[in-house]
Enzyme design. Structure first.
Site, PDB file in Angstrom:
ATOM      1  N   ASN A 183      -3.974 -20.266 -12.908  1.00 32.21           N
ATOM      2  CA  ASN A 183      -2.604 -20.603 -12.498  1.00 32.21           C
ATOM      3  C   ASN A 183      -2.234 -19.708 -11.318  1.00 32.21           C
ATOM      4  O   ASN A 183      -2.039 -18.504 -11.495  1.00 32.21           O
ATOM      5  CB  ASN A 183      -1.674 -20.360 -13.700  1.00 32.21           C
ATOM      6  CG  ASN A 183      -0.204 -20.469 -13.349  1.00 32.21           C
ATOM      7  OD1 ASN A 183       0.161 -20.932 -12.272  1.00 32.21           O
ATOM      8  ND2 ASN A 183       0.651 -20.037 -14.272  1.00 32.21           N
TER       9      ASN A 183
ATOM     10  N   LYS B 295       0.436 -19.712  -9.658  1.00 37.01           N
ATOM     11  CA  LYS B 295       1.882 -19.444  -9.582  1.00 37.01           C
ATOM     12  C   LYS B 295       2.355 -19.651  -8.132  1.00 37.01           C
ATOM     13  O   LYS B 295       1.814 -20.500  -7.439  1.00 37.01           O
ATOM     14  CB  LYS B 295       2.195 -18.054 -10.119  1.00 37.01           C
ATOM     15  CG  LYS B 295       1.600 -17.859 -11.524  1.00 37.01           C
ATOM     16  CD  LYS B 295       2.095 -16.649 -12.232  1.00 37.01           C
ATOM     17  CE  LYS B 295       1.463 -16.604 -13.624  1.00 37.01           C
ATOM     18  NZ  LYS B 295       1.933 -15.500 -14.427  1.00 37.01           N
TER      19      LYS B 295
ATOM     20  N   HIS C  13       5.624 -23.218 -19.188  1.00 34.90           N
ATOM     21  CA  HIS C  13       5.183 -21.837 -18.969  1.00 34.90           C
ATOM     22  C   HIS C  13       6.371 -20.911 -19.226  1.00 34.90           C
ATOM     23  O   HIS C  13       7.518 -21.266 -18.925  1.00 34.90           O
ATOM     24  CB  HIS C  13       4.668 -21.678 -17.533  1.00 34.90           C
ATOM     25  CG  HIS C  13       4.016 -20.347 -17.315  1.00 34.90           C
ATOM     26  ND1 HIS C  13       4.744 -19.198 -17.119  1.00 34.90           N
ATOM     27  CD2 HIS C  13       2.713 -19.979 -17.296  1.00 34.90           C
ATOM     28  CE1 HIS C  13       3.903 -18.175 -16.987  1.00 34.90           C
ATOM     29  NE2 HIS C  13       2.667 -18.625 -17.081  1.00 34.90           N
TER      30      HIS C  13
ATOM     31  N   GLU D 170       7.495 -18.518 -17.687  1.00 34.59           N
ATOM     32  CA  GLU D 170       8.315 -18.244 -16.500  1.00 34.59           C
ATOM     33  C   GLU D 170       9.290 -19.398 -16.236  1.00 34.59           C
ATOM     34  O   GLU D 170      10.396 -19.177 -15.736  1.00 34.59           O
ATOM     35  CB  GLU D 170       7.404 -17.967 -15.292  1.00 34.59           C
ATOM     36  CG  GLU D 170       6.752 -16.593 -15.416  1.00 34.59           C
ATOM     37  CD  GLU D 170       5.409 -16.437 -14.725  1.00 34.59           C
ATOM     38  OE1 GLU D 170       5.048 -17.271 -13.876  1.00 34.59           O
ATOM     39  OE2 GLU D 170       4.705 -15.450 -15.048  1.00 34.59           O
TER      40      GLU D 170
ATOM     41  N   GLU E  20       0.447 -18.049 -24.950  1.00 35.45           N
ATOM     42  CA  GLU E  20       0.629 -16.966 -23.994  1.00 35.45           C
ATOM     43  C   GLU E  20       1.776 -16.066 -24.458  1.00 35.45           C
ATOM     44  O   GLU E  20       2.949 -16.378 -24.199  1.00 35.45           O
ATOM     45  CB  GLU E  20       0.978 -17.523 -22.616  1.00 35.45           C
ATOM     46  CG  GLU E  20      -0.077 -18.417 -22.023  1.00 35.45           C
ATOM     47  CD  GLU E  20       0.024 -18.458 -20.503  1.00 35.45           C
ATOM     48  OE1 GLU E  20      -0.905 -18.008 -19.850  1.00 35.45           O
ATOM     49  OE2 GLU E  20       1.065 -18.891 -20.003  1.00 35.45           O
TER      50      GLU E  20
ATOM     51  N   GLY F 231       0.926 -10.853 -17.118  1.00 43.12           N
ATOM     52  CA  GLY F 231       1.051 -10.016 -15.925  1.00 43.12           C
ATOM     53  C   GLY F 231       1.286  -8.546 -16.207  1.00 43.12           C
ATOM     54  O   GLY F 231       1.657  -7.793 -15.306  1.00 43.12           O
TER      55      GLY F 231
ATOM     56  N   SER G 238      -2.983 -11.642 -19.335  1.00 44.21           N
ATOM     57  CA  SER G 238      -3.822 -10.503 -18.945  1.00 44.21           C
ATOM     58  C   SER G 238      -5.295 -10.671 -19.301  1.00 44.21           C
ATOM     59  O   SER G 238      -5.964  -9.700 -19.658  1.00 44.21           O
ATOM     60  CB  SER G 238      -3.256  -9.198 -19.531  1.00 44.21           C
ATOM     61  OG  SER G 238      -1.960  -8.959 -19.009  1.00 44.21           O
TER      62      SER G 238
END
Ligand code: PGA
Length: 235
Positions: free
Chosen positions: A8, A10, A92, A94, A159, A165, A197
Site C-alpha cells: 500500500n 498510501k 483502512h 487511516e 491491521e 507505521g 510494521s
C-alpha cells in the site's frame, strides 16, 4: 492457498517511483511460486502501473460507494476497474480515522468493489486503548461482521491501528488469536492478511502463523528490495 503480499503506497509516489516496479518485477522472476504480489499505488499512477504490470497485480486504496454522481473529488469502483485495478482496499484505519468511515460505509464500498468486478480488501483492527482494555477480539469481531459484503468474495486484512507505521507488532500469539477468530467468521478459503510494521526481518515468523495468508505492507512498500524481502519470506 497462495500468499498475497500487498504493498500500500498510501499518498506516496510520483512517476519516478515507477522504477521500483521495474526493479520489483525483475526480482519476481525468482519469487516463490505461491506468492502473489499486489501493488496499490496512488490513483494517479494506476493506469501507468497497470500497463507495466506483468508479474504483479494492481489495486486501489479506496473508492466511493456510488457508481457515479455528484461527488466532487471522489473516484468510483468502476473507474478504478477501468484504470486497471483488480483489488481495492476499503476501510483502512487511516480512512476510518481521518474520514470518519463507519463499518456501514466500509461495507457499502466493498459491495461497490464487487459490483465493479474487483476484489475488496476489507481492513479491520483495534486501537491501542482497545487492546489494553482487552477488547481487541470483540472490536475485530464487530468490525468483520459489520464491514463485510454479502457472499464470500473478499480478502480481510487485520491491521492493529497501533502497529501501523510505528515499528510495533503484536506478539505472534496475539496475531494467531485474532486470525483464528477471523477465520471463524469467514470461510476456510478467505485470504486473511496481517498488516502493521511488516518488515523483511519479521515477515518469516508472521507469515508462518496459521491463518495468516499474506501481508498488507505500508512502510516497506516503495522500495523494491524491501518488498521483495517480505515476498521471499513466503514458504
Ligand atoms: P505499515 O502500514 O506497514 O507502514 O505499518 C501498513 C498499512 O497501513 O497497511
Amino acid at each position: 492457498m497462495n500468499y498475497l503480499i500487498a504493498g500500500n503506497w498510501k499518498m506516496n509516489g510520483l512517476k519516478a517511483s515507477m522504477r521500483e516496479i521495474t526493479a520489483l518485477q525483475e526480482r519476481l522472476v525468482e519469487a516463490p511460486e505461491n506468492a502473489e504480489v499486489l501493488i496499490c499505488p496512488p490513483v494517479t499512477l494506476l493506469p501507468a502501473m497497470a500497463a507495466k504490470a506483468d508479474k504483479i497485480m494492481v489495486g486501489a486504496q479506496d473508492c466511493h460507494a456510488a457508481e457515479s454522481g455528484a461527488h466532487t473529488g471522489d473516484v468510483s469502483a468502476e473507474m478504478l476497474h477501468e484504470a486497471g485495478a483488480s483489488y481495492v482496499i476499503v476501510g483502512h484505519s487511516e480512512r476510518r480515522a481521518d474520514h470518519g468511515e463507519t463499518n456501514k460505509d466500509v461495507r457499502a464500498k466493498a459491495e461497490a468493489v464487487l459490483r465493479a468486478g474487483m476484489m475488496p480488501i476489507v481492513c479491520v483492527g483495534e486501537t491501542r486503548e482497545e487492546r489494553e482494555a482487552g477488547e481487541a477480539i470483540a472490536i475485530v469481531t464487530e468490525q468483520v461482521k459489520a464491514s463485510l459484503p454479502e457472499g464470500d468474495q473478499y480478502v480481510i486484512a487485520y491491521e492493529p491501528v497501533w502497529a501501523i507505521g510505528t515499528g510495533l507488532v503484536p506478539t505472534i500469539d496475539d496475531i494467531a488469536e485474532v486470525h483464528d477468530c477471523i477465520r471463524g467468521l469467514a470461510t476456510a478459503t478467505t485470504p486473511i492478511l496481517y498488516g502493521g510494521s511488516v518488515k523483511p526481518g519479521n515477515a518469516p515468523e508472521i507469515l508462518a502463523v496459521t491463518n495468516v495468508n499474506g501481508a498488507l505492507v505500508g512502510g516497506a512498500r516503495l522500495k523494491a528490495d524491501d518488498l521483495y524481502g517480505i515476498i521471499s519470506a513466503v514458504k
